[in-house]
Design a protein around this motif. Structure first.
Motif, PDB file in Angstrom:
ATOM      1  N   GLN A  86       0.828  -1.208   0.000  1.00  0.00           N
ATOM      2  CA  GLN A  86       0.000   0.000   0.000  1.00  0.00           C
ATOM      3  C   GLN A  86       0.862   1.258   0.000  1.00  0.00           C
ATOM      4  OE1 GLN A  86      -2.321  -0.897   3.426  1.00  0.00           O
ATOM      5  NE2 GLN A  86      -3.963  -1.844   2.233  1.00  0.00           N
ATOM      6  N   LEU A  87       1.932   1.245   0.762  1.00  0.00           N
ATOM      7  CA  LEU A  87       2.841   2.379   0.789  1.00  0.00           C
ATOM      8  C   LEU A  87       3.523   2.541  -0.574  1.00  0.00           C
ATOM      9  CD1 LEU A  87       4.150   4.641   2.400  1.00  0.00           C
ATOM     10  CD2 LEU A  87       5.833   2.994   3.221  1.00  0.00           C
ATOM     11  N   TRP A  88       3.878   1.424  -1.200  1.00  0.00           N
ATOM     12  CA  TRP A  88       4.515   1.487  -2.511  1.00  0.00           C
ATOM     13  C   TRP A  88       3.559   2.062  -3.554  1.00  0.00           C
ATOM     14  CZ3 TRP A  88       8.982   2.011  -4.452  1.00  0.00           C
ATOM     15  CH2 TRP A  88       9.206   1.765  -5.797  1.00  0.00           C
ATOM     16  N   ARG A  89       2.280   1.675  -3.512  1.00  0.00           N
ATOM     17  CA  ARG A  89       1.303   2.246  -4.451  1.00  0.00           C
ATOM     18  C   ARG A  89       1.156   3.745  -4.241  1.00  0.00           C
ATOM     19  NH1 ARG A  89      -2.320  -2.213  -2.955  1.00  0.00           N
ATOM     20  NH2 ARG A  89      -1.809  -3.891  -4.363  1.00  0.00           N
ATOM     21  N   ALA A  90       1.175   4.174  -3.001  1.00  0.00           N
ATOM     22  CA  ALA A  90       1.038   5.598  -2.689  1.00  0.00           C
ATOM     23  C   ALA A  90       2.271   6.384  -3.126  1.00  0.00           C
ATOM     24  CB  ALA A  90       0.796   5.781  -1.194  1.00  0.00           C
ATOM     25  N   MET A  91       3.407   5.731  -3.222  1.00  0.00           N
ATOM     26  CA  MET A  91       4.639   6.419  -3.609  1.00  0.00           C
ATOM     27  C   MET A  91       4.548   6.994  -5.023  1.00  0.00           C
ATOM     28  SD  MET A  91       6.733   6.667  -1.177  1.00  0.00           S
ATOM     29  CE  MET A  91       8.068   7.336  -2.118  1.00  0.00           C
ATOM     30  N   TYR A  92       3.798   6.343  -5.914  1.00  0.00           N
ATOM     31  CA  TYR A  92       3.670   6.856  -7.274  1.00  0.00           C
ATOM     32  C   TYR A  92       3.080   8.264  -7.253  1.00  0.00           C
ATOM     33  CZ  TYR A  92       2.293   7.420 -12.120  1.00  0.00           C
ATOM     34  OH  TYR A  92       2.149   7.910 -13.390  1.00  0.00           O
ATOM     35  N   VAL A  93       1.997   8.430  -6.530  1.00  0.00           N
ATOM     36  CA  VAL A  93       1.346   9.744  -6.451  1.00  0.00           C
ATOM     37  C   VAL A  93       2.243  10.732  -5.721  1.00  0.00           C
ATOM     38  CG1 VAL A  93      -0.653  10.989  -5.561  1.00  0.00           C
ATOM     39  CG2 VAL A  93      -0.942   8.726  -6.566  1.00  0.00           C
ATOM     40  N   LEU A  94       2.873  10.294  -4.654  1.00  0.00           N
ATOM     41  CA  LEU A  94       3.753  11.177  -3.887  1.00  0.00           C
ATOM     42  C   LEU A  94       4.943  11.648  -4.731  1.00  0.00           C
ATOM     43  CD1 LEU A  94       4.116  12.383  -1.071  1.00  0.00           C
ATOM     44  CD2 LEU A  94       5.442  10.367  -0.473  1.00  0.00           C
ATOM     45  N   TRP A 134       6.742  10.495 -16.057  1.00  0.00           N
ATOM     46  CA  TRP A 134       5.940   9.932 -14.969  1.00  0.00           C
ATOM     47  C   TRP A 134       4.503   9.709 -15.417  1.00  0.00           C
ATOM     48  CZ3 TRP A 134       7.050   7.628 -10.604  1.00  0.00           C
ATOM     49  CH2 TRP A 134       8.226   7.920  -9.932  1.00  0.00           C
ATOM     50  N   LEU A 135       3.980  10.653 -16.189  1.00  0.00           N
ATOM     51  CA  LEU A 135       2.570  10.584 -16.590  1.00  0.00           C
ATOM     52  C   LEU A 135       2.310   9.632 -17.745  1.00  0.00           C
ATOM     53  CD1 LEU A 135       1.725  14.373 -16.364  1.00  0.00           C
ATOM     54  CD2 LEU A 135       0.933  12.565 -14.817  1.00  0.00           C
ATOM     55  N   THR A 136       3.296   9.365 -18.587  1.00  0.00           N
ATOM     56  CA  THR A 136       3.044   8.603 -19.813  1.00  0.00           C
ATOM     57  C   THR A 136       3.626   7.195 -19.841  1.00  0.00           C
ATOM     58  OG1 THR A 136       4.983   9.559 -20.887  1.00  0.00           O
ATOM     59  CG2 THR A 136       2.873  10.704 -21.198  1.00  0.00           C
ATOM     60  N   ASN A 137       4.525   6.845 -18.961  1.00  0.00           N
ATOM     61  CA  ASN A 137       5.190   5.549 -19.055  1.00  0.00           C
ATOM     62  C   ASN A 137       4.334   4.455 -18.419  1.00  0.00           C
ATOM     63  OD1 ASN A 137       7.156   3.336 -18.181  1.00  0.00           O
ATOM     64  ND2 ASN A 137       8.382   4.600 -19.567  1.00  0.00           N
ATOM     65  N   ARG A 138       3.866   3.546 -19.252  1.00  0.00           N
ATOM     66  CA  ARG A 138       2.979   2.465 -18.778  1.00  0.00           C
ATOM     67  C   ARG A 138       3.719   1.466 -17.890  1.00  0.00           C
ATOM     68  NH1 ARG A 138      -1.745   1.573 -22.638  1.00  0.00           N
ATOM     69  NH2 ARG A 138      -1.604   3.381 -23.979  1.00  0.00           N
ATOM     70  N   ARG A 139       4.949   1.172 -18.247  1.00  0.00           N
ATOM     71  CA  ARG A 139       5.718   0.207 -17.445  1.00  0.00           C
ATOM     72  C   ARG A 139       5.940   0.746 -16.037  1.00  0.00           C
ATOM     73  NH1 ARG A 139      11.915  -1.550 -18.403  1.00  0.00           N
ATOM     74  NH2 ARG A 139      12.198  -2.530 -16.381  1.00  0.00           N
ATOM     75  N   LEU A 140       6.226   2.031 -15.927  1.00  0.00           N
ATOM     76  CA  LEU A 140       6.420   2.623 -14.606  1.00  0.00           C
ATOM     77  C   LEU A 140       5.144   2.515 -13.781  1.00  0.00           C
ATOM     78  CD1 LEU A 140       8.296   4.210 -12.707  1.00  0.00           C
ATOM     79  CD2 LEU A 140       7.248   6.281 -13.624  1.00  0.00           C
ATOM     80  N   ARG A 141       4.021   2.872 -14.372  1.00  0.00           N
ATOM     81  CA  ARG A 141       2.751   2.758 -13.636  1.00  0.00           C
ATOM     82  C   ARG A 141       2.474   1.306 -13.242  1.00  0.00           C
ATOM     83  NH1 ARG A 141      -1.264   4.955 -17.346  1.00  0.00           N
ATOM     84  NH2 ARG A 141       0.435   5.568 -18.691  1.00  0.00           N
TER      85      ARG A 141
END
Length: 149
Positions: A86-94, A134-141
């Motif tokens: 859960q913390l890792w998922r939140a890191m994307y937005v942070l 950050w906004l466009t890379n599918r692999r990163l998301r």
């Protein structure tokens, strides 16, 4: 294979997506004040001159450490992302917000009277490209969503 699929070579031996190389580069870009802090500390007597070169206003240096904190946390958390999903998922937005904050902060410094230099302009360009990535890379998301499942 469709172009939106992730290549099998992008997975590690445990079946988790590997973080892209550019992810680490963007983290270094976000944590640039922390990197400067470490370099200045390691350079002994020239540390103050180095800090003054990049941050003539020392208050801006201390403020510059704040947007780098999520990147430093991501460095520490990346090896344990399966343990703290859960913390890792939140890191994307942070991290995305930190990147946006760095970009806005640079413009704010210019509007408040700081001279526009080549270094600052280069950082704005690098921050803009990093935000776009950050906004466009599918692999990163996918690294922030599927690894923790």
């Amino acid at each position: 294979m469709k172009s939106t699929d992730i290549h099998p070579a992008d997975y590690d031996s445990h079946g988790r997506l590997k973080l892209p190389f550019l992810f680490w580069c963007v983290l270094l870009l976000q944590a640039r004040t922390w990197v400067l802090f470490v370099i200045a500390g390691a350079s002994r007597g020239q540390g103050d001159a180095l800090l003054t070169l990049f941050y003539p206003d020392h208050d801006a240096f201390w403020l510059g450490l704040l947007p780098g904190m999520p990147a430093a946390l991501a460095f520490l958390l990346s090896g344990r992302r399966a343990r703290f999903p859960q913390l890792w998922r939140a890191m994307y937005v942070l991290l995305l917000l930190a990147q946006l904050l760095l970009l806005v902060w640079q413009f704010w410094r210019w509007f408040s009277g700081e001279a526009v230099s080549g270094t600052a302009l280069g950082l704005v360009i690098a921050d803009s490209v990093a935000l776009w990535w950050w906004l466009t890379n599918r692999r990163l998301r996918a690294c922030f969503t599927t690894d923790a499942d």
